[in-house]
Write a protein that holds these residues in place. Structure first.
Motif, PDB file in Angstrom:
ATOM      1  N   ILE A  83       0.853  -1.187   0.000  1.00 17.71           N
ATOM      2  CA  ILE A  83       0.000   0.000   0.000  1.00 17.71           C
ATOM      3  C   ILE A  83       0.892   1.241   0.000  1.00 17.71           C
ATOM      4  CG2 ILE A  83      -0.241  -0.085   2.519  1.00 17.71           C
ATOM      5  CD1 ILE A  83      -3.084   1.098   2.147  1.00 17.71           C
ATOM      6  N   VAL A  84       0.509   2.220  -0.790  1.00 17.48           N
ATOM      7  CA  VAL A  84       1.188   3.510  -0.842  1.00 17.48           C
ATOM      8  C   VAL A  84       0.145   4.554  -0.449  1.00 17.48           C
ATOM      9  CG1 VAL A  84       2.340   5.197  -2.320  1.00 17.48           C
ATOM     10  CG2 VAL A  84       2.781   2.746  -2.637  1.00 17.48           C
ATOM     11  N   VAL A  85       0.447   5.303   0.604  1.00 14.74           N
ATOM     12  CA  VAL A  85      -0.507   6.264   1.150  1.00 14.74           C
ATOM     13  C   VAL A  85       0.017   7.678   0.927  1.00 14.74           C
ATOM     14  CG1 VAL A  85      -1.843   6.943   3.180  1.00 14.74           C
ATOM     15  CG2 VAL A  85      -1.157   4.556   2.896  1.00 14.74           C
ATOM     16  N   SER A  86      -0.805   8.494   0.319  1.00 12.65           N
ATOM     17  CA  SER A  86      -0.394   9.858  -0.034  1.00 12.65           C
ATOM     18  C   SER A  86       0.055  10.668   1.173  1.00 12.65           C
ATOM     19  CB  SER A  86      -1.541  10.583  -0.747  1.00 12.65           C
ATOM     20  OG  SER A  86      -2.661  10.702   0.111  1.00 12.65           O
ATOM     21  N   GLU A  87      -0.584  10.485   2.305  1.00  9.24           N
ATOM     22  CA  GLU A  87      -0.237  11.251   3.502  1.00  9.24           C
ATOM     23  C   GLU A  87       1.232  11.042   3.890  1.00  9.24           C
ATOM     24  OE1 GLU A  87      -2.175  12.065   7.816  1.00  9.24           O
ATOM     25  OE2 GLU A  87      -1.778   9.961   7.345  1.00  9.24           O
ATOM     26  N   GLU A  88       1.725   9.837   3.715  1.00  9.18           N
ATOM     27  CA  GLU A  88       3.113   9.544   4.089  1.00  9.18           C
ATOM     28  C   GLU A  88       4.110  10.194   3.139  1.00  9.18           C
ATOM     29  OE1 GLU A  88       3.312   5.292   4.259  1.00  9.18           O
ATOM     30  OE2 GLU A  88       1.946   5.201   5.967  1.00  9.18           O
ATOM     31  N   LEU A  89       3.733  10.303   1.872  1.00  9.30           N
ATOM     32  CA  LEU A  89       4.638  10.874   0.872  1.00  9.30           C
ATOM     33  C   LEU A  89       4.449  12.372   0.687  1.00  9.30           C
ATOM     34  CD1 LEU A  89       4.335   8.141  -1.900  1.00  9.30           C
ATOM     35  CD2 LEU A  89       6.137   8.410  -0.210  1.00  9.30           C
ATOM     36  N   LYS A  90       3.334  12.874   1.187  1.00 13.14           N
ATOM     37  CA  LYS A  90       2.963  14.282   0.962  1.00 13.14           C
ATOM     38  C   LYS A  90       2.743  14.545  -0.535  1.00 13.14           C
ATOM     39  CE  LYS A  90       3.983  15.443   5.352  1.00 13.14           C
ATOM     40  NZ  LYS A  90       3.695  14.220   6.060  1.00 13.14           N
ATOM     41  N   ILE A  91       2.302  13.502  -1.238  1.00 13.98           N
ATOM     42  CA  ILE A  91       1.987  13.579  -2.665  1.00 13.98           C
ATOM     43  C   ILE A  91       0.685  12.811  -2.871  1.00 13.98           C
ATOM     44  CG2 ILE A  91       2.747  13.044  -5.013  1.00 13.98           C
ATOM     45  CD1 ILE A  91       5.589  12.643  -3.845  1.00 13.98           C
ATOM     46  N   SER A  92      -0.262  13.419  -3.574  1.00 15.16           N
ATOM     47  CA  SER A  92      -1.556  12.772  -3.789  1.00 15.16           C
ATOM     48  C   SER A  92      -1.782  12.461  -5.254  1.00 15.16           C
ATOM     49  CB  SER A  92      -2.687  13.693  -3.313  1.00 15.16           C
ATOM     50  OG  SER A  92      -2.574  13.942  -1.939  1.00 15.16           O
ATOM     51  N   LYS A  93      -2.626  11.461  -5.501  1.00 15.78           N
ATOM     52  CA  LYS A  93      -3.092  11.227  -6.863  1.00 15.78           C
ATOM     53  C   LYS A  93      -3.889  12.463  -7.267  1.00 15.78           C
ATOM     54  CE  LYS A  93      -5.383   7.562  -5.604  1.00 15.78           C
ATOM     55  NZ  LYS A  93      -6.284   6.411  -5.616  1.00 15.78           N
ATOM     56  N   PRO A  94      -3.759  12.963  -8.435  1.00 18.73           N
ATOM     57  CA  PRO A  94      -3.208  12.373  -9.645  1.00 18.73           C
ATOM     58  C   PRO A  94      -1.742  12.720  -9.941  1.00 18.73           C
ATOM     59  CG  PRO A  94      -4.422  14.324 -10.263  1.00 18.73           C
ATOM     60  CD  PRO A  94      -4.546  14.172  -8.754  1.00 18.73           C
ATOM     61  N   ASN A  95      -1.028  13.258  -8.975  1.00 17.64           N
ATOM     62  CA  ASN A  95       0.378  13.600  -9.191  1.00 17.64           C
ATOM     63  C   ASN A  95       1.153  12.352  -9.617  1.00 17.64           C
ATOM     64  OD1 ASN A  95       3.183  14.132  -8.774  1.00 17.64           O
ATOM     65  ND2 ASN A  95       2.673  15.785  -7.366  1.00 17.64           N
TER      66      ASN A  95
END
Length: 165
Positions: A83-95
């Protein structure tokens, strides 16, 4: 993000004239939200078939503690490779950077072997398009696509993936 998690409960409490601590309310909400696992119809039927042939990754714009707790409690956990969670990367789909990260993390060196399956034209499908990954739009409600985000494939049920893949 942490400010937003609290602000929404401060605004709610003020609007409802409640004397509550927004931090406590936020923690309670996230805890209960993590208890909820909703599966898309057909998911439990298609995943064993897909798992035999493919690596299955979830890319989500959700809150990390909620999404991970949901996955742990879910009937599909055994079929998910990561699982890849946007909150952890500080990047959200659709980026496209979140897709690039997921591909690298799970050792997918050839984009042409990846397929983004999702129900959101604006995050899942556009994210796949932005990342030059084939996309499959799960259009469960059979709606008309009024966007410029044209998926590579379109299905109405997850079981249609057997014919597609």
């Amino acid at each position: 993000m942490n400010e937003l998690k609290l602000l929404r409960f401060e605004l709610f409490a003020n609007e409802m004239k409640l004397d509550v601590d927004s931090r406590t309310l936020s923690k309670m909400y996230l805890n209960f939200l993590g208890e909820c696992t909703f599966l898309i119809p057909g998911a439990i039927d298609i995943l064993p078939y897909l798992k035999e042939k493919y690596t299955i990754i979830i890319i989500t714009n959700g809150i990390s503690e909620v999404q991970k707790k949901r996955l742990e409690k879910s009937k599909i956990k055994e079929y998910i490779d990561g699982i890849v969670v946007s909150e952890e990367l500080k990047i959200s789909k659709p980026n496209p950077e979140i897709f690039k990260y997921a591909l690298k993390k799970f050792k997918c060196h050839n984009k042409s072997s990846a397929l983004m399956i999702g129900d959101s034209l604006t995050s899942d499908i556009l994210g796949g398009i932005n990342s030059e990954i084939d996309t499959c739009w799960l259009n469960s409600n059979n709606i008309i696509n009024h966007t410029n985000h044209i998926p590579t494939y379109e299905i109405n049920t997850l079981l249609e993936l057997k014919k597609l893949l």
